[in-house]
Design a protein around this motif. Structure first.
Motif, PDB file in Angstrom:
ATOM      1  N   SER A 143       0.838  -1.192   0.000  1.00  0.00           N
ATOM      2  CA  SER A 143       0.000   0.000   0.000  1.00  0.00           C
ATOM      3  C   SER A 143       0.880   1.252   0.000  1.00  0.00           C
ATOM      4  O   SER A 143       1.821   1.350   0.788  1.00  0.00           O
ATOM      5  CB  SER A 143      -0.892  -0.023   1.251  1.00  0.00           C
ATOM      6  OG  SER A 143      -1.648   1.146   1.320  1.00  0.00           O
ATOM      7  N   GLY A 144       0.596   2.174  -0.914  1.00  0.00           N
ATOM      8  CA  GLY A 144       1.329   3.438  -0.961  1.00  0.00           C
ATOM      9  C   GLY A 144       2.502   3.437  -1.922  1.00  0.00           C
ATOM     10  O   GLY A 144       3.150   4.466  -2.126  1.00  0.00           O
ATOM     11  N   VAL A 145       2.770   2.296  -2.568  1.00  0.00           N
ATOM     12  CA  VAL A 145       3.941   2.229  -3.449  1.00  0.00           C
ATOM     13  C   VAL A 145       3.719   2.994  -4.756  1.00  0.00           C
ATOM     14  O   VAL A 145       4.665   3.379  -5.440  1.00  0.00           O
ATOM     15  CB  VAL A 145       4.328   0.744  -3.725  1.00  0.00           C
ATOM     16  CG1 VAL A 145       3.339   0.076  -4.666  1.00  0.00           C
ATOM     17  CG2 VAL A 145       5.728   0.654  -4.296  1.00  0.00           C
ATOM     18  N   GLY A 146       2.449   3.191  -5.129  1.00  0.00           N
ATOM     19  CA  GLY A 146       2.164   3.944  -6.354  1.00  0.00           C
ATOM     20  C   GLY A 146       1.472   3.140  -7.441  1.00  0.00           C
ATOM     21  O   GLY A 146       1.444   3.556  -8.610  1.00  0.00           O
ATOM     22  N   LYS A 147       0.861   2.015  -7.081  1.00  0.00           N
ATOM     23  CA  LYS A 147       0.163   1.176  -8.083  1.00  0.00           C
ATOM     24  C   LYS A 147      -0.940   1.974  -8.768  1.00  0.00           C
ATOM     25  O   LYS A 147      -1.034   2.020  -9.994  1.00  0.00           O
ATOM     26  CB  LYS A 147      -0.474  -0.074  -7.425  1.00  0.00           C
ATOM     27  CG  LYS A 147       0.497  -0.955  -6.679  1.00  0.00           C
ATOM     28  CD  LYS A 147      -0.186  -2.142  -6.040  1.00  0.00           C
ATOM     29  CE  LYS A 147      -1.218  -1.791  -4.976  1.00  0.00           C
ATOM     30  NZ  LYS A 147      -0.644  -1.185  -3.756  1.00  0.00           N
ATOM     31  N   GLY A 148      -1.784   2.596  -7.940  1.00  0.00           N
ATOM     32  CA  GLY A 148      -2.917   3.359  -8.474  1.00  0.00           C
ATOM     33  C   GLY A 148      -2.449   4.500  -9.360  1.00  0.00           C
ATOM     34  O   GLY A 148      -3.049   4.774 -10.406  1.00  0.00           O
ATOM     35  N   THR A 149      -1.354   5.161  -8.942  1.00  0.00           N
ATOM     36  CA  THR A 149      -0.824   6.294  -9.717  1.00  0.00           C
ATOM     37  C   THR A 149      -0.360   5.816 -11.094  1.00  0.00           C
ATOM     38  O   THR A 149      -0.666   6.432 -12.122  1.00  0.00           O
ATOM     39  CB  THR A 149       0.360   6.930  -8.942  1.00  0.00           C
ATOM     40  OG1 THR A 149      -0.071   7.223  -7.612  1.00  0.00           O
ATOM     41  CG2 THR A 149       0.848   8.192  -9.616  1.00  0.00           C
ATOM     42  N   ARG A 263       5.213   8.374   1.561  1.00  0.00           N
ATOM     43  CA  ARG A 263       4.130   8.462   0.557  1.00  0.00           C
ATOM     44  C   ARG A 263       2.765   8.195   1.193  1.00  0.00           C
ATOM     45  O   ARG A 263       1.784   8.877   0.883  1.00  0.00           O
ATOM     46  CB  ARG A 263       4.370   7.441  -0.575  1.00  0.00           C
ATOM     47  CG  ARG A 263       5.491   7.861  -1.489  1.00  0.00           C
ATOM     48  CD  ARG A 263       5.687   6.877  -2.634  1.00  0.00           C
ATOM     49  NE  ARG A 263       6.996   7.093  -3.247  1.00  0.00           N
ATOM     50  CZ  ARG A 263       7.531   6.333  -4.184  1.00  0.00           C
ATOM     51  NH1 ARG A 263       6.880   5.272  -4.630  1.00  0.00           N
ATOM     52  NH2 ARG A 263       8.712   6.613  -4.687  1.00  0.00           N
ATOM     53  N   ARG A 267      -0.148  10.991   1.421  1.00  0.00           N
ATOM     54  CA  ARG A 267      -1.454  10.771   0.773  1.00  0.00           C
ATOM     55  C   ARG A 267      -2.586  11.207   1.709  1.00  0.00           C
ATOM     56  O   ARG A 267      -3.628  11.701   1.251  1.00  0.00           O
ATOM     57  CB  ARG A 267      -1.604   9.303   0.362  1.00  0.00           C
ATOM     58  CG  ARG A 267      -2.818   9.057  -0.510  1.00  0.00           C
ATOM     59  CD  ARG A 267      -2.833   7.661  -1.105  1.00  0.00           C
ATOM     60  NE  ARG A 267      -3.121   6.639  -0.092  1.00  0.00           N
ATOM     61  CZ  ARG A 267      -3.186   5.339  -0.345  1.00  0.00           C
ATOM     62  NH1 ARG A 267      -2.959   4.888  -1.564  1.00  0.00           N
ATOM     63  NH2 ARG A 267      -3.459   4.478   0.621  1.00  0.00           N
ATOM     64  N   ARG A 278      -0.600  -0.900   7.652  1.00  0.00           N
ATOM     65  CA  ARG A 278      -0.203  -1.069   6.253  1.00  0.00           C
ATOM     66  C   ARG A 278       1.318  -1.211   6.132  1.00  0.00           C
ATOM     67  O   ARG A 278       1.821  -1.976   5.306  1.00  0.00           O
ATOM     68  CB  ARG A 278      -0.737   0.090   5.401  1.00  0.00           C
ATOM     69  CG  ARG A 278      -2.233  -0.059   5.143  1.00  0.00           C
ATOM     70  CD  ARG A 278      -2.871   1.095   4.403  1.00  0.00           C
ATOM     71  NE  ARG A 278      -4.315   0.836   4.293  1.00  0.00           N
ATOM     72  CZ  ARG A 278      -5.002   0.795   3.151  1.00  0.00           C
ATOM     73  NH1 ARG A 278      -4.408   1.039   2.018  1.00  0.00           N
ATOM     74  NH2 ARG A 278      -6.293   0.534   3.163  1.00  0.00           N
ATOM     75  N   ASN A 301       9.535   1.562  -8.040  1.00  0.00           N
ATOM     76  CA  ASN A 301       8.936   2.887  -8.283  1.00  0.00           C
ATOM     77  C   ASN A 301       9.660   3.927  -7.431  1.00  0.00           C
ATOM     78  O   ASN A 301       9.207   4.303  -6.366  1.00  0.00           O
ATOM     79  CB  ASN A 301       7.441   2.871  -7.951  1.00  0.00           C
ATOM     80  CG  ASN A 301       6.782   4.218  -8.275  1.00  0.00           C
ATOM     81  OD1 ASN A 301       7.347   5.031  -9.012  1.00  0.00           O
ATOM     82  ND2 ASN A 301       5.603   4.443  -7.726  1.00  0.00           N
ATOM     83  N   ASP A 302      10.816   4.359  -7.983  1.00  0.00           N
ATOM     84  CA  ASP A 302      11.571   5.430  -7.315  1.00  0.00           C
ATOM     85  C   ASP A 302      11.137   6.738  -7.973  1.00  0.00           C
ATOM     86  O   ASP A 302      10.297   7.468  -7.451  1.00  0.00           O
ATOM     87  CB  ASP A 302      13.071   5.147  -7.482  1.00  0.00           C
ATOM     88  CG  ASP A 302      13.913   6.095  -6.651  1.00  0.00           C
ATOM     89  OD1 ASP A 302      13.328   7.005  -6.034  1.00  0.00           O
ATOM     90  OD2 ASP A 302      15.148   5.932  -6.625  1.00  0.00           O
TER      91      ASP A 302
HETATM   92  N1  LIG Z   1       7.384   7.560  -7.678  1.00  0.00           N
HETATM   93  C1  LIG Z   1       6.730   8.296  -6.775  1.00  0.00           C
HETATM   94  N2  LIG Z   1       7.368   9.255  -6.112  1.00  0.00           N
HETATM   95  C2  LIG Z   1       6.741   9.992  -5.180  1.00  0.00           C
HETATM   96  N3  LIG Z   1       5.425   9.855  -4.858  1.00  0.00           N
HETATM   97  C3  LIG Z   1       4.735   8.888  -5.507  1.00  0.00           C
HETATM   98  C4  LIG Z   1       5.347   8.067  -6.481  1.00  0.00           C
HETATM   99  N4  LIG Z   1       4.400   7.208  -6.947  1.00  0.00           N
HETATM  100  C5  LIG Z   1       3.261   7.481  -6.288  1.00  0.00           C
HETATM  101  N5  LIG Z   1       3.443   8.498  -5.419  1.00  0.00           N
HETATM  102  C6  LIG Z   1       2.473   9.062  -4.467  1.00  0.00           C
HETATM  103  O1  LIG Z   1       2.380   8.127  -3.389  1.00  0.00           O
HETATM  104  C7  LIG Z   1       1.041   8.080  -2.887  1.00  0.00           C
HETATM  105  C8  LIG Z   1       0.535   6.649  -2.926  1.00  0.00           C
HETATM  106  O2  LIG Z   1       0.336   6.270  -4.263  1.00  0.00           O
HETATM  107  P1  LIG Z   1      -0.861   5.350  -4.710  1.00  0.00           P
HETATM  108  O3  LIG Z   1      -2.113   5.806  -4.061  1.00  0.00           O
HETATM  109  O4  LIG Z   1      -0.841   5.279  -6.194  1.00  0.00           O
HETATM  110  O5  LIG Z   1      -0.397   3.977  -4.051  1.00  0.00           O
HETATM  111  P2  LIG Z   1      -1.065   2.529  -4.138  1.00  0.00           P
HETATM  112  O6  LIG Z   1       0.028   1.566  -4.296  1.00  0.00           O
HETATM  113  O7  LIG Z   1      -2.114   2.526  -5.160  1.00  0.00           O
HETATM  114  O8  LIG Z   1      -1.700   2.400  -2.677  1.00  0.00           O
HETATM  115  P3  LIG Z   1      -2.927   1.467  -2.188  1.00  0.00           P
HETATM  116  O9  LIG Z   1      -2.502   0.074  -2.352  1.00  0.00           O
HETATM  117  O10 LIG Z   1      -3.093   1.845  -0.760  1.00  0.00           O
HETATM  118  O11 LIG Z   1      -4.134   1.813  -3.004  1.00  0.00           O
HETATM  119  C9  LIG Z   1       0.224   9.035  -3.730  1.00  0.00           C
HETATM  120  O12 LIG Z   1       0.076  10.253  -3.029  1.00  0.00           O
HETATM  121  C10 LIG Z   1       1.081   9.234  -4.980  1.00  0.00           C
HETATM  122  O13 LIG Z   1       0.883  10.515  -5.551  1.00  0.00           O
END
Ligand SMILES: Nc1ncnc2c1ncn2[C@@H]1O[C@H](COP(=O)(O)OP(=O)(O)OP(=O)(O)O)[C@@H](O)[C@H]1O
Ligand SMILES: Nc1nc2c(ncn2[C@@H]2O[C@H](COP(=O)(O)O)[C@@H](O)[C@H]2O)c(=O)[nH]1
Length: 401
Positions: A143-149, A263, A267, A278, A301-302
């Motif tokens: 969670s928070g790694v950026g999958k959704g982004t 991150r 969020r 998480r 995802n850096d």
């Molecule tokens: N490479 C990155 N560098 C910095 N910030 C990032 C990066 N990728 C994503 N983010 C930010 O990190 C936060 C978490 O991203 P995101 O919601 O896409 O995570 P997720 O993996 O989908 O989380 P979840 O599993 O909880 O839904 C968001 O605020 C997003 O803008």
């Protein structure tokens, strides 16, 4: 084993000494029968639905099986061809090109597993898809790694190519989240019943809530002609890997735990307690993601843009390879009336003007030698072509219907 009409469907409906609960009596008179060992599968159509019932010759009893998968819409008759003893190919008459090929699975691994669970007869419907072009993409990571982004960027750049599998969850919606778009927000009791009824491809308890991918969520994307993206946790990815859904599995890794925490906090969608939960779960997920054989690819995802470019490259979208989902045809344009024959792994659909050994421009050949997947989800790998005549390889076909 084979396909033999043992009695007419009309006879069955006229009584013949039985009545079957749940089986409509308003048949349109275009049923088929397929014999597999001691069992006769009767597929009948009404104006509202397809119905299947089984006559067991060893017990002289009728059985109404439990249905899995989404059943085909009724049509104007069908042909049924037994394949490998485990599934029946159903060719729907008068249907649209993308909706005319279906499979009734009667003894596949999935159906056998379901039979064990239910303790009764089960069959499963699965729609046929031409080629391999729509391989779904499973994206996992803490969670928070950026999958959704990353997924949002992909869907924004390629809106007609990808469709998101909308999961069910028992967690409460966040501020901007919409029901049916981000998730199907569901009561636990409802979701548990649907899981019991076999409506889910996978489900898992994640960070204290229930999440799951319904079979329908994946199928509506395929129906829209798009490639399905699933955003699911590692447990869910493991279940999908074990299922018949033939997908690409990608694990997204954070550059460090510190960055992941930053991150999640930035969020601002979770309470302190939830963030800590998480983060605790993230450690185990990263370990499993890196060490298990679930995933085909790991991306770090850096820097967001760099990771996004790597993701596109994996999916063949960076211009270095031809994206295979742009090539294949959508469906089969069937003639209004036809007969169906079978030679080895080829099904020959003849519009009626061709005779064995004589030239014809009216043969559609359906090659079922490389089928993949199946219920829950689509049966992929159908190859379709037309031939001008009964070539040597197609001589000696057995007319089925
Ligand atoms: N490479 C990155 N560098 C910095 N910030 C990032 C990066 N990728 C994503 N983010 C930010 O990190 C936060 C978490 O991203 P995101 O919601 O896409 O995570 P997720 O993996 O989908 O989380 P979840 O599993 O909880 O839904 C968001 O605020 C997003 O803008
Ligand atoms: N096994 C599944 N996991 C899922 C599904 N949908 C989402 N998820 C995962 O849950 C966590 C948390 O998501 P959030 O939206 O509450 O932040 C995240 O890792 C998702 O990947 C699903 O259908 N099945």
């Amino acid at each position: 084993m084979g396909e033999a009409p043992v009695f007419s469907v009309d006879d069955l409906q006229n009584g013949n000494g039985f009545r079957c609960a749940g089986f409509s009596l308003k048949s349109n008179g275009s049923g088929t029968t397929t014999v597999i060992g001691d069992k006769i599968y009767v597929i009948d159509e009404t104006d509202e639905s397809f119905g299947v019932k089984i006559y067991d010759k060893s017990t002289s009893k009728w059985v109404i099986p439990t249905v899995r998968g989404i059943e085909p819409k009724p049509c104007k008759g069908h042909s049924a061809v037994l394949l490998n003893g485990d599934r029946i190919l159903v060719i729907k008459k008068g249907s649209s090109p993308e909706d005319c090929i279906w499979f009734l699975e009667v003894d596949t691994p999935y159906v056998r597993e379901q039979k064990k669970m239910v303790g009764a007869e089960v069959f499963a419907w699965s729609k046929g898809v031409i080629g391999y072009n729509e391989k779904p993409v499973v994206i996992s990571g803490p969670s928070g790694v950026g999958k959704g982004t990353l997924i949002s960027k992909l869907m924004k750049e390629f809106p007609s190519m990808f469709g998101f599998s909308v999961s069910h969850t028992t967690r409460a919606p966040r501020g901007m989240e919409k029901d049916g778009v981000h998730y199907h927000f569901t009561e636990r009791s409802v979701m548990e019943k649907d899981i019991k009824d076999g409506k889910f491809l996978e489900f898992a308890s994640v960070h204290g809530n229930l999440y799951g991918t319904s079979v329908e969520a994946v199928e509506v994307v395929a129906d829209a002609g798009k490639r399905c993206i699933l955003d699911i946790d590692v447990q869910g990815a493991r279940s999908v890997r074990a299922s018949t859904l033939d997908a690409i599995f990608i694990f997204i890794c954070p550059p460090s735990m510190e960055e992941l925490e930053e991150r999640l906090r930035a969020r601002g969608t979770e309470t302190e307690e939830q963030i800590l939960k998480r983060l605790r779960n993230a450690k185990a997920e990263i370990e499993q993601g890196k060490s298990s054989d679930i995933f085909d690819h790991i991306l770090y995802n850096d820097k967001l843009e760099e990771c996004y470019e790597s993701l596109k490259k994996l999916l063949g979208l960076d211009g270095s390879t031809v994206a295979n989902h742009q090539i294949s045809p959508k469906g089969i344009d069937l003639p209004a009336d036809y007969s169906v024959s079978k030679v080895d792994n080829k099904i020959i659909i003849n519009s009626g003007t061709a005779e064995l050994g004589k030239a014809s421009k009216n043969l559609i050949v359906l090659d079922v030698s490389s089928l993949k997947g199946g219920s829950p989800g689509r049966t992929r790998g159908l190859q379709v072509y037309t031939v001008d005549s009964f070539s040597d390889g197609l001589k000696g076909v057995n007319k089925l219907s």
